[in-house]
Design an enzyme around this catalytic site. Structure first.
Site, PDB file in Angstrom:
ATOM      1  N   ASP A  30      39.593  30.442  63.233  1.00  0.00           N
ATOM      2  CA  ASP A  30      38.149  30.227  62.808  1.00  0.00           C
ATOM      3  C   ASP A  30      37.708  31.647  62.711  1.00  0.00           C
ATOM      4  O   ASP A  30      37.906  32.598  63.683  1.00  0.00           O
ATOM      5  CB  ASP A  30      37.231  29.589  63.793  1.00  0.00           C
ATOM      6  CG  ASP A  30      36.156  28.850  63.104  1.00  0.00           C
ATOM      7  OD1 ASP A  30      35.279  29.640  62.793  1.00  0.00           O
ATOM      8  OD2 ASP A  30      36.008  27.744  63.019  1.00  0.00           O
ATOM      9  N   VAL A  62      40.458  32.935  56.137  1.00  0.00           N
ATOM     10  CA  VAL A  62      41.574  32.147  55.078  1.00  0.00           C
ATOM     11  C   VAL A  62      41.373  32.527  53.593  1.00  0.00           C
ATOM     12  O   VAL A  62      42.240  32.369  52.808  1.00  0.00           O
ATOM     13  CB  VAL A  62      41.476  30.383  55.252  1.00  0.00           C
ATOM     14  CG1 VAL A  62      41.717  30.262  56.745  1.00  0.00           C
ATOM     15  CG2 VAL A  62      39.940  30.099  54.759  1.00  0.00           C
ATOM     16  N   SER A  71      37.638  15.210  51.062  1.00  0.00           N
ATOM     17  CA  SER A  71      36.236  14.745  51.489  1.00  0.00           C
ATOM     18  C   SER A  71      35.906  13.578  50.507  1.00  0.00           C
ATOM     19  O   SER A  71      36.399  13.571  49.129  1.00  0.00           O
ATOM     20  CB  SER A  71      35.160  15.736  51.536  1.00  0.00           C
ATOM     21  OG  SER A  71      33.831  15.076  51.397  1.00  0.00           O
ATOM     22  N   TYR A 117      30.627  21.371  46.363  1.00  0.00           N
ATOM     23  CA  TYR A 117      31.582  20.985  47.503  1.00  0.00           C
ATOM     24  C   TYR A 117      32.520  19.999  46.850  1.00  0.00           C
ATOM     25  O   TYR A 117      33.716  19.920  47.279  1.00  0.00           O
ATOM     26  CB  TYR A 117      30.691  20.348  48.648  1.00  0.00           C
ATOM     27  CG  TYR A 117      31.575  20.221  49.982  1.00  0.00           C
ATOM     28  CD1 TYR A 117      32.323  20.968  50.517  1.00  0.00           C
ATOM     29  CD2 TYR A 117      31.651  18.824  50.305  1.00  0.00           C
ATOM     30  CE1 TYR A 117      32.914  20.972  51.499  1.00  0.00           C
ATOM     31  CE2 TYR A 117      32.392  18.589  51.487  1.00  0.00           C
ATOM     32  CZ  TYR A 117      33.081  19.459  52.152  1.00  0.00           C
ATOM     33  OH  TYR A 117      33.851  19.211  53.257  1.00  0.00           O
ATOM     34  N   LYS A 154      36.687  20.053  46.943  1.00  0.00           N
ATOM     35  CA  LYS A 154      37.421  18.898  47.496  1.00  0.00           C
ATOM     36  C   LYS A 154      38.365  18.162  46.657  1.00  0.00           C
ATOM     37  O   LYS A 154      39.120  17.525  46.843  1.00  0.00           O
ATOM     38  CB  LYS A 154      36.665  18.078  48.464  1.00  0.00           C
ATOM     39  CG  LYS A 154      36.044  18.753  49.810  1.00  0.00           C
ATOM     40  CD  LYS A 154      37.157  19.328  50.659  1.00  0.00           C
ATOM     41  CE  LYS A 154      36.666  19.885  51.615  1.00  0.00           C
ATOM     42  NZ  LYS A 154      37.575  20.413  52.503  1.00  0.00           N
ATOM     43  N   VAL A 206      30.422  12.626  61.747  1.00  0.00           N
ATOM     44  CA  VAL A 206      29.125  13.446  61.589  1.00  0.00           C
ATOM     45  C   VAL A 206      29.648  14.561  62.329  1.00  0.00           C
ATOM     46  O   VAL A 206      29.890  14.578  63.487  1.00  0.00           O
ATOM     47  CB  VAL A 206      27.931  12.646  62.524  1.00  0.00           C
ATOM     48  CG1 VAL A 206      27.018  13.546  62.442  1.00  0.00           C
ATOM     49  CG2 VAL A 206      27.609  11.342  61.619  1.00  0.00           C
ATOM     50  N   THR A 207      29.503  15.853  61.759  1.00  0.00           N
ATOM     51  CA  THR A 207      29.616  17.083  62.144  1.00  0.00           C
ATOM     52  C   THR A 207      28.531  18.027  61.837  1.00  0.00           C
ATOM     53  O   THR A 207      27.408  17.749  60.970  1.00  0.00           O
ATOM     54  CB  THR A 207      30.791  17.860  61.678  1.00  0.00           C
ATOM     55  OG1 THR A 207      30.729  17.893  60.216  1.00  0.00           O
ATOM     56  CG2 THR A 207      32.200  16.830  61.599  1.00  0.00           C
ATOM     57  N   GLY A 255      27.343   6.401  54.454  1.00  0.00           N
ATOM     58  CA  GLY A 255      28.585   5.918  53.815  1.00  0.00           C
ATOM     59  C   GLY A 255      27.935   5.120  52.496  1.00  0.00           C
ATOM     60  O   GLY A 255      26.903   4.821  52.130  1.00  0.00           O
TER      61      GLY A 255
END
Length: 294
Positions: free
Chosen positions: A39, A66, A144, A156, A160, A189-190, A199
């Site tokens: 990380d 990365v 995702s 995003y 993905k 959930v993050t 959803g």
């Protein structure tokens, strides 16, 4: 998942300082793997690694970016020289945000693509270069459901979508090598989950990333051999396979196409075959239909 299914494995999890990445790293270590917790937030990486060590697992930290080719080369060379042959990669590092097209900031877009797409490609290419000569290994790309198309999340979603395409292409590249490449599209959930996001149909999201982690551990293990080239949608309770993009039927062939040919094609053949749009499954407007504005 029984303990020990990853014993002897050396696995790197990118973006493992928090959220889903931390859950993947901790579960893999609990299953016996030596885990490299990567990380760019060195403090977060160390927090995850310390949690693994306290639980009796083996963990090492890395703050390599990365999206930096030289840093990725250094990371994987260090793993191979100091920790043993790499057997698994979880491409989890990512940046997510919401913005409508007219609100986008080019610098933010570039940063997201750099981490989400280039970072996945750099790490995956390096891992596969190491694994394929040995004839074994597993790459798990974290995708995702947003890639299906979500309002206000185009950058995003595009990133993905690229991850899904890379999964399919790498699986084909490695089909005869013994190395497997799959993708997980998790629901949890993050810190990256938009406020109020739900959803399909307004369903609640899984609020515990640890419930998703066993699927990633299974894909890293030999128990999932020889499965490859699949994208799995999982929320800790419900598991589905996301179908690959396919050419639709029927195929219309004309010796020469004109504007009028397209009019007739969509009036006579394709009008009732247009795809519903995105995650929301919004019906596609038909050509020639009146435009309704709010």
């Amino acid at each position: 998942m029984p303990n020990g299914v990853l014993t002897g494995k050396v696995v790197v999890v990118t973006g493992a300082g928090a959220g889903l990445g931390r859950a993947y790293a901790e579960h893999a270590a609990d299953a016996g793997a030596t885990v490299i917790v990567n990380d760019v937030n060195a403090e977060g990486a160390e927090t995850t690694a310390e949690s693994i060590r306290k639980a009796g697992g083996a963990a090492h930290t890395s703050s390599h970016s990365v999206s930096d080719a030289d840093a990725v080369e250094e990371l994987f060379d260090w793993i191979e020289s100091d920790l043993g042959p790499l057997t698994g990669l979880v491409n989890n590092a990512g940046i997510g945000y919401g913005a409508y097209p007219w609100e986008e900031d080019p610098a933010r877009m570039q940063r997201a693509v750099s981490v989400n797409v280039l970072g996945t490609l750099l790490c995956g290419a390096k891992a596969l270069a190491l694994m394929t000569p040995r004839g074994s290994g597993s790459v798990v790309n974290i995708g995702s459901g947003v890639s299906l198309g979500v309002t206000g999340r185009a950058t995003y979603a595009a990133c993905k979508g690229a991850v899904a395409s890379a999964t399919y292409a790498w699986a084909l590249d490695c089909a005869d090598t013994g190395v497997r490449v799959n993708s997980v599209s998790p629901i949890a959930v993050t810190g990256m989950t938009p406020q109020g996001f739900t959803g399909p149909g307004g369903s609640a999201l899984n609020d515990d990333p640890n419930r998703v982690a066993p699927l990633v551990t299974w894909l890293l293990s030999d128990l999932s051999v020889p499965m490859t080239g699949q994208t799995l949608r999982f929320d800790g309770r419900s598991l589905r396979i996301i179908t690959h993009p396919r050419l639709g039927e029927p195929e219309l062939v004309r010796p020469q196409w004109t504007v009028g040919s397209f009019v007739s094609a969509f009036e006579e053949t394709f009008s009732d075959r247009l795809e519903d749009i995105g995650w929301e499954r919004r019906p596609s407007p038909r050509p020639g239909a009146p435009v309704v504005r709010p």
